[in-house]
Design an enzyme around this catalytic site. Structure first.
Site, PDB file in Angstrom:
ATOM      1  N   CYS A   9       0.837  -1.208   0.000  1.00 47.52           N
ATOM      2  CA  CYS A   9       0.000   0.000   0.000  1.00 47.52           C
ATOM      3  C   CYS A   9       0.873   1.259   0.000  1.00 47.52           C
ATOM      4  O   CYS A   9       1.723   1.417   0.875  1.00 47.52           O
ATOM      5  CB  CYS A   9      -0.926  -0.004   1.223  1.00 47.52           C
ATOM      6  N   GLY A  51      -4.239  -5.849 -12.791  1.00 42.74           N
ATOM      7  CA  GLY A  51      -4.705  -5.657 -14.162  1.00 42.74           C
ATOM      8  C   GLY A  51      -5.420  -6.840 -14.786  1.00 42.74           C
ATOM      9  O   GLY A  51      -5.613  -6.868 -16.009  1.00 42.74           O
ATOM     10  N   ARG A  55     -10.211  -5.190  -8.700  1.00 38.52           N
ATOM     11  CA  ARG A  55     -11.276  -4.308  -9.170  1.00 38.52           C
ATOM     12  C   ARG A  55     -12.360  -5.000  -9.984  1.00 38.52           C
ATOM     13  O   ARG A  55     -13.511  -4.574  -9.960  1.00 38.52           O
ATOM     14  CB  ARG A  55     -10.663  -3.134  -9.945  1.00 38.52           C
TER      15      ARG A  55
HETATM   16  C1  LIG Z   1     -10.645   0.154  -3.362  1.00 40.70           C
HETATM   17  C2  LIG Z   1      -9.352  -0.614  -3.233  1.00 40.70           C
HETATM   18  C3  LIG Z   1      -8.824  -0.848  -1.979  1.00 40.70           C
HETATM   19  C4  LIG Z   1      -7.625  -1.577  -1.845  1.00 40.70           C
HETATM   20  N1  LIG Z   1      -7.170  -1.897  -0.591  1.00 40.70           N
HETATM   21  C5  LIG Z   1      -6.104  -2.731  -0.457  1.00 40.70           C
HETATM   22  C6  LIG Z   1      -5.742  -3.266   0.804  1.00 40.70           C
HETATM   23  O1  LIG Z   1      -6.390  -3.017   1.833  1.00 40.70           O
HETATM   24  N2  LIG Z   1      -4.638  -4.079   0.847  1.00 40.70           N
HETATM   25  C7  LIG Z   1      -3.918  -4.400  -0.273  1.00 40.70           C
HETATM   26  O2  LIG Z   1      -2.931  -5.153  -0.191  1.00 40.70           O
HETATM   27  N3  LIG Z   1      -4.254  -3.926  -1.477  1.00 40.70           N
HETATM   28  C8  LIG Z   1      -5.345  -3.139  -1.593  1.00 40.70           C
HETATM   29  N4  LIG Z   1      -5.758  -2.749  -2.834  1.00 40.70           N
HETATM   30  C9  LIG Z   1      -5.008  -3.221  -4.016  1.00 40.70           C
HETATM   31  C10 LIG Z   1      -5.598  -4.553  -4.506  1.00 40.70           C
HETATM   32  O3  LIG Z   1      -5.469  -5.552  -3.533  1.00 40.70           O
HETATM   33  C11 LIG Z   1      -4.890  -5.003  -5.791  1.00 40.70           C
HETATM   34  O4  LIG Z   1      -3.540  -5.229  -5.494  1.00 40.70           O
HETATM   35  C12 LIG Z   1      -4.968  -3.962  -6.903  1.00 40.70           C
HETATM   36  O5  LIG Z   1      -6.286  -3.427  -7.014  1.00 40.70           O
HETATM   37  C13 LIG Z   1      -4.548  -4.559  -8.243  1.00 40.70           C
HETATM   38  O6  LIG Z   1      -5.408  -5.611  -8.604  1.00 40.70           O
HETATM   39  P1  LIG Z   1      -6.562  -5.390  -9.736  1.00 40.70           P
HETATM   40  O7  LIG Z   1      -5.880  -4.804 -10.934  1.00 40.70           O
HETATM   41  O8  LIG Z   1      -7.112  -6.764  -9.969  1.00 40.70           O
HETATM   42  O9  LIG Z   1      -7.557  -4.440  -9.153  1.00 40.70           O
HETATM   43  C14 LIG Z   1      -6.934  -2.028  -2.991  1.00 40.70           C
HETATM   44  C15 LIG Z   1      -7.490  -1.780  -4.252  1.00 40.70           C
HETATM   45  C16 LIG Z   1      -8.693  -1.101  -4.382  1.00 40.70           C
HETATM   46  C17 LIG Z   1      -9.288  -0.899  -5.750  1.00 40.70           C
END
Ligand SMILES: Cc1cc2nc3c(=O)[nH]c(=O)nc-3n(C[C@H](O)[C@H](O)[C@H](O)COP(=O)(O)O)c2cc1C
Length: 327
Positions: free
Chosen positions: A96, A208, A229
């Site tokens: 994060c 992604g 997402r």
């Molecule tokens: C609204 C939101 C909140 C997130 N909160 C966290 C979290 O609490 N801990 C974490 O490791 N990643 C968090 N992430 C990142 C996601 O776990 C993930 O790594 C990131 O969205 C990329 O994956 P995606 O492309 O499938 O969305 C968050 C992402 C989003 C969209």
């Protein structure tokens, strides 16, 4: 420690989204998906008055609790708490990039100090629960495989065997956490290369993966995949996961039982939790369903009245009318 779970398909930790209520819905839709809590700061886990609400796990296993922190004694206690709440895994957030999290000395900025990350993971580890880490592939604007490899070389000495990799760098200043999920470029090859060095470690690919087709194809090349997402926006696609990824051919369709199971769970919570938090996961049922605006308006009116029975009935009507659009 029991761990015969398959992490082939995981839903990413998402603050504000992967609440106990969302996880209940995810579990109703898929029995096999590996779930995560939101990131919970170690201090909240130890001292928050609302702790029970945040970390409840109503047997929605397999599920990992993600913690943010870097204080060794706190982390040891967090691991005990995760075990006592029946979590299968405790996961350290090393991804994060938010300013607040950097101020608290956890999240992605920990990648600067691989020795500290190793110590944190050792503190989390005990014989009762699996320990894992979720990290990025590096820091800053430039990609640097050697940095990533040296980081992993050190942290695996902690004995962890599962690493979730959001396959883009974190940029710690100048861009928002949201932009940190799209501006740094994705490089899945980092995950592929590190796997050739550590064949016994489970590396789960994240970042992604924005369609089920992509998820399916990537799952053939990696130990597992993690989606954020796509599930945040449309949790109902989880109904296809058990069949697509776990060869469980009990085809799940979106029907009244999903609604009644979900409401049976949240009905007992209405006195202790905000109605918006309780309902927000299921409101995504309207996602891309044509002509659902009227239902949405009605549901929002009923939310203001706070009457869960009439809201449940609206959802049941919605299923009746839109069954073919939903399945
Ligand atoms: C609204 C939101 C909140 C997130 N909160 C966290 C979290 O609490 N801990 C974490 O490791 N990643 C968090 N992430 C990142 C996601 O776990 C993930 O790594 C990131 O969205 C990329 O994956 P995606 O492309 O499938 O969305 C968050 C992402 C989003 C969209």
């Amino acid at each position: 420690m029991k761990d015969d779970y398959n992490r082939k398909f995981c839903v990413a930790p998402m603050m504000g989204y992967t609440t106990p209520y969302a996880r209940k819905l995810y579990r109703i839709l898929s029995k096999k998906t590996f779930l995560f809590t939101e990131m919970i700061a170690s201090k909240s886990l130890l001292y928050s008055k609302n702790k029970d609400l945040i970390i409840e796990n109503d047997n929605d296993n397999p599920v990992a609790l993600q913690v943010g922190g870097s204080e060794i004694d706190d982390l040891k206690k967090c691991s005990q708490i995760a075990h006592s709440y029946n979590y299968d895994e405790i996961n350290l957030n090393v991804g994060c990039p938010s300013k607040a999290v950097q101020k608290g000395a956890f999240g992605a900025c920990l990648m600067k100090d691989k020795y500290l990350v190793r110590n944190c993971l050792e503190a989390l580890s005990n014989e009762k629960i699996k320990t894992s880490m979720k990290c990025r592939i590096g820091l800053g604007k430039n990609l640097n495989y050697e940095f990533f490899e040296e980081f992993i070389d050190e942290v695996v000495k902690s004995g962890i065997s599962i690493i979730y990799v959001h396959a883009r760098n974190a940029i710690l200043s100048g861009i928002s956490p949201k932009a940190n999920r799209s501006i740094p470029v994705l490089d899945y090859d980092f995950v592929k290369r590190i796997k050739t060095k550590y064949s016994k470690i489970t590396f789960i690919l994240n970042g992604g993966i924005d369609s089920m087709d992509k998820a399916k194809n990537l799952s053939k090349e990696y130990d597992g995949i993690m989606l954020g997402r796509l599930i945040q926006n449309n949790p109902f696609i989880l109904k296809d996961v058990d069949e697509l990824f776990f060869d469980d051919n009990k085809n799940k369709s979106i029907d009244e039982k999903i609604i009644t199971d979900y409401f049976n769970y949240i009905n007992n919570k209405i006195d202790i939790e905000s109605i918006y938090r309780l309902l927000s996961p299921i409101l995504h049922i309207f996602f891309s369903v044509p002509n659902s605006k009227l239902f949405k308006i009605k549901v929002h009116e009923k939310i203001k009245e706070g009457n869960l029975v009439s809201i449940e009935n609206l959802f049941l009507d919605f299923i009746k009318q839109k069954r073919t659009n939903l399945n």
